[in-house]
Design a protein around this motif. Structure first.
Motif, mmCIF file in Angstrom:
data_model
loop_
_atom_site.group_PDB
_atom_site.id
_atom_site.type_symbol
_atom_site.label_atom_id
_atom_site.label_comp_id
_atom_site.label_asym_id
_atom_site.label_seq_id
_atom_site.Cartn_x
_atom_site.Cartn_y
_atom_site.Cartn_z
ATOM 1 N N ARG A 1 0.402 -0.901 -0.730
ATOM 2 C CA ARG A 1 0.466 -0.048 -0.092
ATOM 3 C C ARG A 1 1.135 1.620 0.000
ATOM 4 N N VAL A 2 0.173 2.091 -0.407
ATOM 5 C CA VAL A 2 1.090 3.255 -0.680
ATOM 6 C C VAL A 2 0.593 4.364 -0.405
ATOM 7 N N ILE A 3 1.052 5.881 0.457
ATOM 8 C CA ILE A 3 0.104 6.666 1.011
ATOM 9 C C ILE A 3 1.744 7.915 -0.138
ATOM 10 N N GLU A 4 0.528 8.831 -0.613
ATOM 11 C CA GLU A 4 1.271 9.760 -1.342
ATOM 12 C C GLU A 4 1.527 10.894 -0.635
ATOM 13 N N ILE A 5 1.802 11.971 0.019
ATOM 14 C CA ILE A 5 1.521 13.232 0.757
ATOM 15 C C ILE A 5 2.830 14.413 -0.633
ATOM 16 N N VAL A 6 2.440 15.143 -0.919
ATOM 17 C CA VAL A 6 2.412 16.325 -2.304
ATOM 18 C C VAL A 6 3.081 17.945 -0.691
ATOM 19 N N ILE A 7 3.734 18.021 -1.136
ATOM 20 C CA ILE A 7 4.059 19.354 0.063
ATOM 21 C C ILE A 7 4.673 20.392 -0.800
ATOM 22 N N ALA A 8 4.336 21.372 -1.474
ATOM 23 C CA ALA A 8 4.633 21.930 -2.273
ATOM 24 C C ALA A 8 4.702 21.281 -3.203
ATOM 25 N N ASP A 9 6.592 21.439 -3.586
ATOM 26 C CA ASP A 9 7.052 21.004 -4.904
ATOM 27 C C ASP A 9 7.655 19.400 -4.732
ATOM 28 N N ALA A 10 6.953 19.083 -3.177
ATOM 29 C CA ALA A 10 8.059 17.565 -3.488
ATOM 30 C C ALA A 10 6.618 16.792 -2.711
ATOM 31 N N VAL A 11 7.196 15.314 -3.914
ATOM 32 C CA VAL A 11 6.314 14.116 -3.201
ATOM 33 C C VAL A 11 7.102 13.394 -2.483
ATOM 34 N N VAL A 12 6.580 12.754 -1.515
ATOM 35 C CA VAL A 12 6.780 11.799 -0.362
ATOM 36 C C VAL A 12 5.439 10.635 -0.795
ATOM 37 N N ARG A 13 6.823 8.987 -1.206
ATOM 38 C CA ARG A 13 5.512 8.195 -0.601
ATOM 39 C C ARG A 13 6.227 6.985 -0.187
ATOM 40 N N VAL A 14 5.085 6.741 0.504
ATOM 41 C CA VAL A 14 5.401 5.650 2.513
ATOM 42 C C VAL A 14 4.135 4.492 1.369
ATOM 43 N N SER A 15 5.627 3.990 1.737
ATOM 44 C CA SER A 15 4.758 2.403 1.349
ATOM 45 C C SER A 15 5.045 1.572 2.309
ATOM 46 N N THR A 16 4.022 0.429 3.554
ATOM 47 C CA THR A 16 3.292 -0.124 4.542
ATOM 48 C C THR A 16 5.069 -0.020 4.548
ATOM 49 N N GLY A 17 5.600 -0.373 6.018
ATOM 50 C CA GLY A 17 6.538 -0.962 6.369
ATOM 51 C C GLY A 17 7.349 0.078 6.762
ATOM 52 N N ALA A 18 6.800 1.297 6.341
ATOM 53 C CA ALA A 18 8.042 2.347 6.681
ATOM 54 C C ALA A 18 8.668 3.396 7.511
ATOM 55 N N ASP A 19 9.598 3.932 8.160
ATOM 56 C CA ASP A 19 10.125 2.953 9.231
ATOM 57 C C ASP A 19 9.446 4.965 9.906
ATOM 58 N N ALA A 20 8.750 4.859 10.744
ATOM 59 C CA ALA A 20 8.097 5.531 11.231
ATOM 60 C C ALA A 20 9.036 7.316 11.303
ATOM 61 N N ALA A 21 10.500 7.115 12.720
ATOM 62 C CA ALA A 21 11.243 8.126 12.871
ATOM 63 C C ALA A 21 11.795 8.253 11.379
ATOM 64 N N LEU A 22 11.767 7.640 10.485
ATOM 65 C CA LEU A 22 12.486 7.813 9.379
ATOM 66 C C LEU A 22 11.082 9.001 8.547
ATOM 67 N N LEU A 23 9.841 8.987 8.584
ATOM 68 C CA LEU A 23 9.281 9.354 7.931
ATOM 69 C C LEU A 23 9.546 10.841 8.921
ATOM 70 N N GLN A 24 9.229 11.076 9.956
ATOM 71 C CA GLN A 24 8.899 12.238 10.413
ATOM 72 C C GLN A 24 9.752 12.931 10.586
ATOM 73 N N LEU A 25 11.174 12.824 9.921
ATOM 74 C CA LEU A 25 12.632 12.794 9.962
ATOM 75 C C LEU A 25 12.215 13.407 8.449
ATOM 76 N N VAL A 26 12.054 13.169 7.481
ATOM 77 C CA VAL A 26 11.766 13.454 6.483
ATOM 78 C C VAL A 26 10.398 14.986 6.002
ATOM 79 N N LEU A 27 9.853 14.565 6.890
ATOM 80 C CA LEU A 27 8.144 15.786 6.586
ATOM 81 C C LEU A 27 8.821 17.047 7.331
ATOM 82 N N ASN A 28 9.305 16.882 8.912
ATOM 83 C CA ASN A 28 10.310 18.169 9.518
ATOM 84 C C ASN A 28 10.794 18.353 8.364
ATOM 85 N N SER A 29 12.179 18.119 7.547
ATOM 86 C CA SER A 29 12.591 18.714 6.764
ATOM 87 C C SER A 29 12.552 19.463 5.962
ATOM 88 N N LEU A 30 10.812 19.200 5.375
ATOM 89 C CA LEU A 30 9.925 19.702 4.280
ATOM 90 C C LEU A 30 9.411 20.954 4.655
#
Length: 124
Positions: A93-122
């Motif tokens: 399963r994939v979730i796609e998050i679009v913030i400004a010009d960036a697209v983040v695709r998150v698939s099942t089993g993604a590391d929550a801490a890494l995802l939080q770091l990526v979203l905070n950096s955006l």
């Protein structure tokens, strides 16, 4: 305008209220205003005020208050129903998050801490 700073958990780094940041960032956008002089008048580092101004222009520094809450548009795309998929494809399963010009695709089993770091950096 007086400088308003509160204490934060971090030592020696004030946490300025959102209203204060917004007010100064808006003032820094006025034509003919020297951002460096404005920062100096309020006891701030000019780089901090330049960052607040950048955030304001990017829509990341919103005016505080009841009107500041805003809903973001969500697009739900349905996928066609496929015949029985193999175990690995069915669980992908994939979730796609679009913030400004960036697209983040998150698939099942993604590391929550890494995802939080990526979203905070955006956001910064």
């Amino acid at each position: 305008m007086d400088t308003v700073g509160g204490s934060n958990n971090r030592k020696g780094r004030p946490n300025y209220p959102a209203e204060f940041k917004h007010r100064l960032a808006t003032a820094a956008c006025e034509p003919g205003v020297s951002v460096s002089k404005l920062a100096q008048q309020h006891g701030l580092n000019a780089n901090m005020l330049f960052k607040w101004r950048r955030d304001l222009r990017a829509g990341l520094l919103t005016e505080p208050g009841p009107q500041s809450a805003q809903l973001l548009p969500v697009v739900v795309q349905s996928t066609p129903t496929l015949p029985a998929l193999s175990g690995t494809m069915a669980s992908a399963r994939v979730i796609e998050i679009v913030i400004a010009d960036a697209v983040v695709r998150v698939s099942t089993g993604a590391d929550a801490a890494l995802l939080q770091l990526v979203l905070n950096s955006l956001r910064t």
